[in-house]
Motif scaffolding. Structure first.
Motif, PDB file in Angstrom:
ATOM      1  N   LEU A 123       0.803  -1.224   0.000  1.00 25.61           N
ATOM      2  CA  LEU A 123       0.000   0.000   0.000  1.00 25.61           C
ATOM      3  C   LEU A 123       0.834   1.271   0.000  1.00 25.61           C
ATOM      4  CD1 LEU A 123      -2.951  -0.977   2.344  1.00 25.61           C
ATOM      5  CD2 LEU A 123      -2.778  -1.104  -0.138  1.00 25.61           C
ATOM      6  N   LYS A 124       2.152   1.137  -0.066  1.00 29.71           N
ATOM      7  CA  LYS A 124       2.984   2.332  -0.234  1.00 29.71           C
ATOM      8  C   LYS A 124       2.708   2.977  -1.583  1.00 29.71           C
ATOM      9  CE  LYS A 124       6.773   1.143   2.833  1.00 29.71           C
ATOM     10  NZ  LYS A 124       8.205   0.784   2.909  1.00 29.71           N
ATOM     11  N   ASN A 125       2.338   2.167  -2.538  1.00 32.03           N
ATOM     12  CA  ASN A 125       1.964   2.670  -3.856  1.00 32.03           C
ATOM     13  C   ASN A 125       0.446   2.853  -3.885  1.00 32.03           C
ATOM     14  OD1 ASN A 125       1.638   3.287  -6.520  1.00 32.03           O
ATOM     15  ND2 ASN A 125       2.711   1.495  -7.311  1.00 32.03           N
ATOM     16  N   VAL A 126      -0.016   4.039  -4.228  1.00 27.08           N
ATOM     17  CA  VAL A 126      -1.445   4.356  -4.222  1.00 27.08           C
ATOM     18  C   VAL A 126      -2.214   3.528  -5.242  1.00 27.08           C
ATOM     19  CG1 VAL A 126      -3.100   6.231  -4.634  1.00 27.08           C
ATOM     20  CG2 VAL A 126      -0.989   6.695  -3.447  1.00 27.08           C
ATOM     21  N   LYS A 127      -1.563   3.121  -6.278  1.00 26.66           N
ATOM     22  CA  LYS A 127      -2.236   2.381  -7.341  1.00 26.66           C
ATOM     23  C   LYS A 127      -2.447   0.915  -6.998  1.00 26.66           C
ATOM     24  CE  LYS A 127      -0.366   5.426 -10.850  1.00 26.66           C
ATOM     25  NZ  LYS A 127       0.486   5.540 -12.028  1.00 26.66           N
ATOM     26  N   CYS A 128      -1.959   0.497  -5.847  1.00 29.86           N
ATOM     27  CA  CYS A 128      -2.041  -0.916  -5.483  1.00 29.86           C
ATOM     28  C   CYS A 128      -3.183  -1.184  -4.506  1.00 29.86           C
ATOM     29  CB  CYS A 128      -0.734  -1.376  -4.852  1.00 29.86           C
ATOM     30  SG  CYS A 128       0.670  -1.323  -5.986  1.00 29.86           S
ATOM     31  N   LEU A 129      -3.700  -2.396  -4.587  1.00 27.16           N
ATOM     32  CA  LEU A 129      -4.765  -2.876  -3.716  1.00 27.16           C
ATOM     33  C   LEU A 129      -4.295  -4.181  -3.098  1.00 27.16           C
ATOM     34  CD1 LEU A 129      -7.896  -2.683  -2.924  1.00 27.16           C
ATOM     35  CD2 LEU A 129      -8.228  -4.232  -4.840  1.00 27.16           C
ATOM     36  N   TRP A 130      -4.412  -4.293  -1.793  1.00 27.00           N
ATOM     37  CA  TRP A 130      -3.985  -5.508  -1.096  1.00 27.00           C
ATOM     38  C   TRP A 130      -5.197  -6.380  -0.842  1.00 27.00           C
ATOM     39  CZ3 TRP A 130       0.281  -8.073  -0.053  1.00 27.00           C
ATOM     40  CH2 TRP A 130       0.268  -9.058   0.944  1.00 27.00           C
ATOM     41  N   CYS A 131      -5.098  -7.632  -1.227  1.00 22.46           N
ATOM     42  CA  CYS A 131      -6.151  -8.601  -0.959  1.00 22.46           C
ATOM     43  C   CYS A 131      -5.678  -9.479   0.185  1.00 22.46           C
ATOM     44  CB  CYS A 131      -6.455  -9.428  -2.202  1.00 22.46           C
ATOM     45  SG  CYS A 131      -7.886 -10.502  -1.987  1.00 22.46           S
ATOM     46  N   ASN A 132      -6.305  -9.345   1.326  1.00 23.85           N
ATOM     47  CA  ASN A 132      -5.893 -10.045   2.538  1.00 23.85           C
ATOM     48  C   ASN A 132      -6.213 -11.533   2.462  1.00 23.85           C
ATOM     49  OD1 ASN A 132      -4.478  -9.422   4.816  1.00 23.85           O
ATOM     50  ND2 ASN A 132      -6.277  -8.986   6.076  1.00 23.85           N
ATOM     51  N   LEU A 133      -7.134 -11.906   1.583  1.00 19.43           N
ATOM     52  CA  LEU A 133      -7.567 -13.297   1.480  1.00 19.43           C
ATOM     53  C   LEU A 133      -6.434 -14.192   0.966  1.00 19.43           C
ATOM     54  CD1 LEU A 133     -10.048 -15.192   1.718  1.00 19.43           C
ATOM     55  CD2 LEU A 133     -10.475 -14.702  -0.691  1.00 19.43           C
ATOM     56  N   ASN A 134      -5.788 -13.743  -0.105  1.00 27.84           N
ATOM     57  CA  ASN A 134      -4.729 -14.555  -0.706  1.00 27.84           C
ATOM     58  C   ASN A 134      -3.363 -13.870  -0.656  1.00 27.84           C
ATOM     59  OD1 ASN A 134      -5.214 -12.585  -2.566  1.00 27.84           O
ATOM     60  ND2 ASN A 134      -5.976 -13.957  -4.153  1.00 27.84           N
ATOM     61  N   HIS A 135      -3.252 -12.796   0.092  1.00 30.93           N
ATOM     62  CA  HIS A 135      -2.001 -12.040   0.263  1.00 30.93           C
ATOM     63  C   HIS A 135      -1.398 -11.632  -1.084  1.00 30.93           C
ATOM     64  CE1 HIS A 135      -2.047 -12.760   4.537  1.00 30.93           C
ATOM     65  NE2 HIS A 135      -2.265 -14.055   4.313  1.00 30.93           N
ATOM     66  N   GLN A 136      -2.256 -11.092  -1.930  1.00 27.72           N
ATOM     67  CA  GLN A 136      -1.823 -10.643  -3.243  1.00 27.72           C
ATOM     68  C   GLN A 136      -1.914  -9.127  -3.325  1.00 27.72           C
ATOM     69  OE1 GLN A 136      -0.731 -12.564  -5.942  1.00 27.72           O
ATOM     70  NE2 GLN A 136      -0.649 -14.144  -4.357  1.00 27.72           N
ATOM     71  N   CYS A 137      -0.943  -8.538  -3.977  1.00 27.76           N
ATOM     72  CA  CYS A 137      -0.958  -7.101  -4.245  1.00 27.76           C
ATOM     73  C   CYS A 137      -1.290  -6.941  -5.721  1.00 27.76           C
ATOM     74  CB  CYS A 137       0.408  -6.501  -3.915  1.00 27.76           C
ATOM     75  SG  CYS A 137       0.438  -4.710  -3.988  1.00 27.76           S
TER      76      CYS A 137
END
Length: 173
Positions: free
Chosen positions: A47-61
């Protein structure tokens, strides 16, 4: 009431933190690194990059789907999606923001209705007061007119100018 205040304070704080995070991330120009490189790392790094989304379910950025305001569930379920802050999920944010927006709208509508009723009641009272004062002025004016007429009649009687017969002063000659 205390719960509502706490919820409103939480939403305001979260919004300010998200705004601060977004502004701080947009002011620092980091080299364009694909979001997928942060997969299987930590939420904070992603999440340091604003364009990114973190999915906590599968730990994917993943790249934030900018075409839709809310990421679709095919990308990541709302309760697992994180953006801006790792401890705020989209589902809670959407529910909280919609409740706050609903409360604000309802309070504005109630205030407008109350103001309209008060204004109408105030105008009706004002009109009734003006009518009452006008009637009182007319009554006082009629009383003054009668009093003046009586004084004039007394003066005419005193000097022999009665109104009974306007030609009576010519008969004495």
């Amino acid at each position: 009431m205390a719960g509502l205040r706490t919820a409103v304070a939480l939403v305001v704080c979260l919004s300010l933190i998200n705004l601060a995070t977004v502004l701080s991330q947009t002011t620092t120009q980091a080299p364009e690194i694909p979001c997928s490189t942060y997969s299987n790392s930590s939420c904070e790094q992603c999440l340091k990059n604003v364009k990114c989304l973190w999915c906590n379910l599968n730990h994917q950025c993943i790249d934030y789907p900018v075409r839709s305001l809310v990421p679709p569930s095919s990308v990541c379920p709302l309760n697992s999606a994180r953006w801006g802050l790792c401890w705020v999920n989209f589902q809670a944010l959407i529910i909280t923001m919609s409740v706050v927006a609903g409360i604000i709208l309802i309070s504005i509508i109630i205030c407008c209705c109350c103001c309209c009723k008060c204004e109408k009641g105030g105008l009706a009272k004002m009109d009734a007061k003006m009518t009452r004062q006008s009637e009182q002025r007319k009554v006082r004016q009629a009383e003054r007119k009668v009093e003046m007429q009586m004084r004039h009649d007394e003066i005419r009687q005193k000097y022999g100018l009665t109104k009974d017969n306007p030609y009576s002063k010519f008969e004495n000659n």
